[in-house]
Design a protein around this motif. Structure first.
Motif, PDB file in Angstrom:
ATOM      1  N   PHE A   7       6.016  -1.398   4.873  1.00 44.81           N
ATOM      2  CA  PHE A   7       4.806  -2.169   5.150  1.00 44.81           C
ATOM      3  C   PHE A   7       5.136  -3.514   5.783  1.00 44.81           C
ATOM      4  CE2 PHE A   7       1.087  -4.776   3.718  1.00 44.81           C
ATOM      5  CZ  PHE A   7       0.185  -4.199   4.608  1.00 44.81           C
ATOM      6  N   VAL A  40      -1.924  -1.379   7.513  1.00 39.83           N
ATOM      7  CA  VAL A  40      -2.250  -0.457   6.419  1.00 39.83           C
ATOM      8  C   VAL A  40      -2.541   0.931   6.985  1.00 39.83           C
ATOM      9  CG1 VAL A  40      -3.952   0.109   4.630  1.00 39.83           C
ATOM     10  CG2 VAL A  40      -3.052  -2.221   4.807  1.00 39.83           C
ATOM     11  N   PRO A  62       0.808  -1.224   0.000  1.00 40.32           N
ATOM     12  CA  PRO A  62       0.000   0.000   0.000  1.00 40.32           C
ATOM     13  C   PRO A  62       0.844   1.279   0.000  1.00 40.32           C
ATOM     14  CG  PRO A  62      -0.056  -1.011   2.158  1.00 40.32           C
ATOM     15  CD  PRO A  62       0.679  -1.953   1.245  1.00 40.32           C
TER      16      PRO A  62
END
Length: 93
Positions: free
Chosen positions: A41, A86, A34
């Motif tokens: 991440f 996220v 993302p």
């Protein structure tokens, strides 16, 4: 592109005399991160106790590698960790 990378890897391993088995029904895949730097991440996932590997080590920067060779319940139970990771990397937390 993946076929070229696979061919190159086979050549390297063959040249080094390393034995290997090519996956026929792969148990891993490369989702898109993302955020542009997938290592950020992956670190956020690790903080959530979700094991992932940066894709750049596989020639796929911006992606991360996941294996789904664990019990389905383990995968399902990782859903909240994915959501929190996220949110964290996108500035939500």
């Amino acid at each position: 592109r993946v076929h070229l990378a696979l061919a190159a890897q086979r050549q390297v391993l063959d040249g080094a005399g390393i034995e290997y088995v090519l996956p026929r029904g792969a148990f891993y895949f490369f989702p898109k991160s993302p955020v542009p730097d997938e290592r950020v991440f992956v670190d956020a996932l690790l903080q959530e106790r979700v094991l992932a590997v940066p894709g750049r080590g596989f020639g796929l920067p911006g992606y991360f590698r996941l294996a789904f060779c664990v019990d389905g319940a383990v995968i399902r139970n990782s859903a909240d960790g994915f959501k929190r990771a996220v949110e964290k990397v996108k500035g939500g937390n």
